[in-house]
Design a protein around this motif. Structure first.
Motif, PDB file in Angstrom:
ATOM      1  N   ALA A   1       0.833  -1.209   0.000  1.00  0.00           N
ATOM      2  CA  ALA A   1       0.000   0.000   0.000  1.00  0.00           C
ATOM      3  C   ALA A   1       0.862   1.250   0.000  1.00  0.00           C
ATOM      4  CB  ALA A   1      -0.948  -0.003   1.194  1.00  0.00           C
TER       5      ALA A   1
ATOM      6  N   GLN B   1      10.789  13.161   0.824  1.00  0.00           N
ATOM      7  CA  GLN B   1      10.813  14.537   1.329  1.00  0.00           C
ATOM      8  C   GLN B   1       9.844  15.461   0.603  1.00  0.00           C
ATOM      9  OE1 GLN B   1      12.804  15.584   4.118  1.00  0.00           O
ATOM     10  NE2 GLN B   1      12.513  13.377   4.213  1.00  0.00           N
TER      11      GLN B   1
ATOM     12  N   ALA C   1      15.574   2.236  -0.296  1.00  0.00           N
ATOM     13  CA  ALA C   1      15.074   3.615  -0.343  1.00  0.00           C
ATOM     14  C   ALA C   1      14.756   4.041  -1.772  1.00  0.00           C
ATOM     15  CB  ALA C   1      16.088   4.567   0.277  1.00  0.00           C
TER      16      ALA C   1
ATOM     17  N   ASP D   1       7.760   1.986  -7.959  1.00  0.00           N
ATOM     18  CA  ASP D   1       8.549   3.094  -8.509  1.00  0.00           C
ATOM     19  C   ASP D   1       9.673   2.615  -9.416  1.00  0.00           C
ATOM     20  OD1 ASP D   1       9.960   1.981  -6.367  1.00  0.00           O
ATOM     21  OD2 ASP D   1      10.657   3.911  -5.578  1.00  0.00           O
TER      22      ASP D   1
HETATM   23  C1  LIG Z   1      14.510   8.236   2.654  1.00  0.00           C
HETATM   24  C2  LIG Z   1      13.785   8.391   1.354  1.00  0.00           C
HETATM   25  C3  LIG Z   1      13.734   9.627   0.738  1.00  0.00           C
HETATM   26  C4  LIG Z   1      13.050   9.778  -0.465  1.00  0.00           C
HETATM   27  N1  LIG Z   1      12.927  11.018  -1.003  1.00  0.00           N
HETATM   28  C5  LIG Z   1      12.149  11.190  -2.082  1.00  0.00           C
HETATM   29  C6  LIG Z   1      11.864  12.501  -2.550  1.00  0.00           C
HETATM   30  O1  LIG Z   1      12.277  13.498  -1.947  1.00  0.00           O
HETATM   31  N2  LIG Z   1      11.103  12.628  -3.671  1.00  0.00           N
HETATM   32  C7  LIG Z   1      10.574  11.529  -4.322  1.00  0.00           C
HETATM   33  O2  LIG Z   1       9.863  11.709  -5.318  1.00  0.00           O
HETATM   34  N3  LIG Z   1      10.804  10.276  -3.871  1.00  0.00           N
HETATM   35  C8  LIG Z   1      11.564  10.088  -2.772  1.00  0.00           C
HETATM   36  N4  LIG Z   1      11.767   8.831  -2.282  1.00  0.00           N
HETATM   37  C9  LIG Z   1      11.256   7.687  -3.060  1.00  0.00           C
HETATM   38  C10 LIG Z   1       9.742   7.489  -2.874  1.00  0.00           C
HETATM   39  O3  LIG Z   1       9.454   7.436  -1.514  1.00  0.00           O
HETATM   40  C11 LIG Z   1       9.347   6.191  -3.566  1.00  0.00           C
HETATM   41  O4  LIG Z   1       9.676   6.301  -4.941  1.00  0.00           O
HETATM   42  C12 LIG Z   1       7.857   5.837  -3.466  1.00  0.00           C
HETATM   43  O5  LIG Z   1       7.322   6.147  -2.215  1.00  0.00           O
HETATM   44  C13 LIG Z   1       7.715   4.339  -3.754  1.00  0.00           C
HETATM   45  O6  LIG Z   1       6.368   3.934  -3.686  1.00  0.00           O
HETATM   46  P1  LIG Z   1       6.010   2.405  -3.955  1.00  0.00           P
HETATM   47  O7  LIG Z   1       4.551   2.258  -3.786  1.00  0.00           O
HETATM   48  O8  LIG Z   1       6.602   1.973  -5.245  1.00  0.00           O
HETATM   49  O9  LIG Z   1       6.791   1.570  -2.830  1.00  0.00           O
HETATM   50  P2  LIG Z   1       6.653   1.609  -1.234  1.00  0.00           P
HETATM   51  O10 LIG Z   1       6.257   2.954  -0.770  1.00  0.00           O
HETATM   52  O11 LIG Z   1       7.915   1.036  -0.709  1.00  0.00           O
HETATM   53  O12 LIG Z   1       5.443   0.611  -0.931  1.00  0.00           O
HETATM   54  C14 LIG Z   1       5.620  -0.777  -0.834  1.00  0.00           C
HETATM   55  C15 LIG Z   1       4.754  -1.287   0.306  1.00  0.00           C
HETATM   56  O13 LIG Z   1       4.827  -2.721   0.320  1.00  0.00           O
HETATM   57  C16 LIG Z   1       4.750  -3.147   1.668  1.00  0.00           C
HETATM   58  N5  LIG Z   1       5.274  -4.518   1.711  1.00  0.00           N
HETATM   59  C17 LIG Z   1       6.522  -4.943   1.403  1.00  0.00           C
HETATM   60  N6  LIG Z   1       6.588  -6.287   1.500  1.00  0.00           N
HETATM   61  C18 LIG Z   1       5.353  -6.712   1.889  1.00  0.00           C
HETATM   62  C19 LIG Z   1       4.780  -7.994   2.146  1.00  0.00           C
HETATM   63  N7  LIG Z   1       5.480  -9.127   2.015  1.00  0.00           N
HETATM   64  N8  LIG Z   1       3.486  -8.066   2.540  1.00  0.00           N
HETATM   65  C20 LIG Z   1       2.742  -6.936   2.674  1.00  0.00           C
HETATM   66  N9  LIG Z   1       3.237  -5.689   2.424  1.00  0.00           N
HETATM   67  C21 LIG Z   1       4.516  -5.592   2.030  1.00  0.00           C
HETATM   68  C22 LIG Z   1       5.573  -2.123   2.433  1.00  0.00           C
HETATM   69  O14 LIG Z   1       5.199  -2.086   3.798  1.00  0.00           O
HETATM   70  C23 LIG Z   1       5.222  -0.827   1.683  1.00  0.00           C
HETATM   71  O15 LIG Z   1       4.163  -0.130   2.319  1.00  0.00           O
HETATM   72  C24 LIG Z   1      12.434   8.652  -1.078  1.00  0.00           C
HETATM   73  C25 LIG Z   1      12.484   7.409  -0.439  1.00  0.00           C
HETATM   74  C26 LIG Z   1      13.140   7.284   0.772  1.00  0.00           C
HETATM   75  C27 LIG Z   1      13.127   5.960   1.478  1.00  0.00           C
END
Ligand SMILES: Cc1cc2nc3c(=O)[nH]c(=O)nc-3n(C[C@H](O)[C@H](O)[C@H](O)COP(=O)(O)OP(=O)(O)OC[C@H]3O[C@@H](n4cnc5c(N)ncnc54)[C@H](O)[C@@H]3O)c2cc1C
Length: 378
Positions: free
Chosen positions: A57, A104, A324, A347
């Protein structure tokens, strides 16, 4: 911007060059620009009643769910191992002080993501962050970055670690565990078996998706495993009200890569002073398995030296982001296996930012809805 894998476009499936296998077939949805893609309401005229399970999520999984809901009457169930939806869109309070310890800010080049952000600005859920908007407009969630996750906690099965999936009679069954009771990277058929679901979407960071896919024996494990993700050690420092110091630092040649005074974020009204300090990918990788207290001490010392803040922190907390930001991306919105009804988004499919996660989630929904309208018509 992470490097992209060299994709060779063919009329049929995309071919990802893989050193080990000499090239593997990956079925990916067409690479049409999202801005020109049809709106959800235009895809297929018949509603689908099939059930979908989404694991993850974060912004990718939540966006896929939001766009799918417009075309689905079936149930969409989202599982996340975290305590609340949002993934890396993270914020927390320590001793009353708010810290945004994950993403951020958001930047937008894609018109659809820009419109999505601007809609949130219009209704007060996001704002521009003028202090940091130098080359690009930068947006933040209000009151914190987690607000961009846009999902009430009731919409997600939180605290649920999905460790395995299997197909029976063409339908998916998930193995769901209490996240507090399993090791973070656990893969295997443990916990409660939940289903059936007609379709399954993985919206996980690449290494976690790769491990899960390898565990269930799906060939998408190979492209997912090519994507590496940099870690990020983050330290949160709280100081007494009135402590003077810089708003933003972008240190070069330092263990630190980002320092933000939380009070300079739009909407922050905390009296106490909080600093979020993020270590560089190289430093974080070199110290990935170090003791958290030792990391905290080193980064706090570095912060004091760089910022000139004279006071000692009232409190300090640390978070290790093992995954990250991706260092390489697939260069496609998502992966979709039409035969097995299995999709992968996140992402890392398109980049390493919030915008990439959003676009990947939209791409995932469109791939499924396009297939749905075909199968409903057919
Ligand atoms: C420190 C940091 C700084 C950042 N700064 C920026 C920024 O300034 N600007 C920007 O655009 N992006 C930034 N990013 C990147 C951005 O946060 C990500 O690109 C984006 O949030 C990724 O979204 P996602 O849905 O792909 O993955 P995620 O947000 O990682 O979502 C994946 C989800 O899967 C869940 N999960 C994993 N394994 C399981 C499992 N087996 N069962 C159930 N749930 C599970 C996790 O709990 C998580 O909630 C940053 C990231 C970090 C960590």
């Amino acid at each position: 911007m992470p490097a992209r894998l060299g994709l060779r476009r063919r009329p049929g499936p995309l071919v990802l060059p893989c050193p080990a296998a000499g090239g593997i077939e990956v079925v990916a949805p067409p690479l049409k620009p999202l801005a020109q893609a049809p709106g959800i309401g235009q895809v297929g005229s018949v509603k689908n009643t099939q059930n979908i399970a989404i694991i993850g999520a974060g912004l990718a999984g939540l966006t896929a769910a939001a766009y799918l809901r417009a075309g689905y009457e079936g149930e969409i169930v989202i599982f996340d191992k975290g305590r609340r939806p949002g993934g890396r869109l993270a914020a927390r309070r320590h001793q009353g002080v708010l810290f945004n310890h994950g993403a951020q800010f958001a930047t937008a080049r894609n018109p659809r993501f820009l419109a999505w952000l601007q809609a949130r600005v219009a209704d007060g859920r996001a704002a521009l962050w003028p202090e940091t908007s130098i080359n690009h407009d930068r947006y933040v969630g209000l009151p914190d970055m987690n607000a961009l996750a846009d999902a009430p906690i009731s919409a997600v099965e939180t605290g649920r670690h999905v460790s395995f999936a299997e197909q029976q009679g063409g339908q998916w069954y998930l193995y769901v565990n209490d996240a507090k009771l399993v090791a973070p990277g656990h893969v295997g058929p443990t916990g409660s078996r939940i289903g059936p679901f007609d379709r399954l979407i993985l919206a996980l960071p690449a290494p976690q998706a790769a491990a899960f896919l390898a565990g269930i024996g799906h060939y998408f494990a190979e492209p997912a495993s090519i994507v590496t993700m940099a870690p990020c050690w983050t330290v949160m420092l709280g100081f007494p009200p009135g402590t003077a110091g810089p708003d933003i630092l972008l240190p070069a040649h330092s263990p630190l890569s980002w320092v933000a005074r939380e009070a300079c974020r739009p909407g922050n009204r905390d009296a106490s002073v909080g600093y979020t300090v993020q270590a560089s990918p190289a430093w974080s990788r070199a110290h990935l398995e170090d003791d958290a207290q030792a990391v905290q001490d080193m980064l706090a010392r570095e912060f004091i030296a760089l910022s000139g803040v004279a006071a000692d922190p009232d409190f300090t907390a640390t978070h290790r982001w093992r995954y990250a930001q991706s260092e390489i991306s697939l260069g496609v919105p998502c992966l979709w296996d039409e035969e097995r009804n299995l999709g992968v988004c996140g992402d890392w499919c398109m980049g390493n930012r919030l915008e990439s996660a959003f676009c990947s989630g939209v791409g995932m929904a469109e791939a499924i809805l396009a297939h749905t309208s075909m199968s409903v018509r057919g």
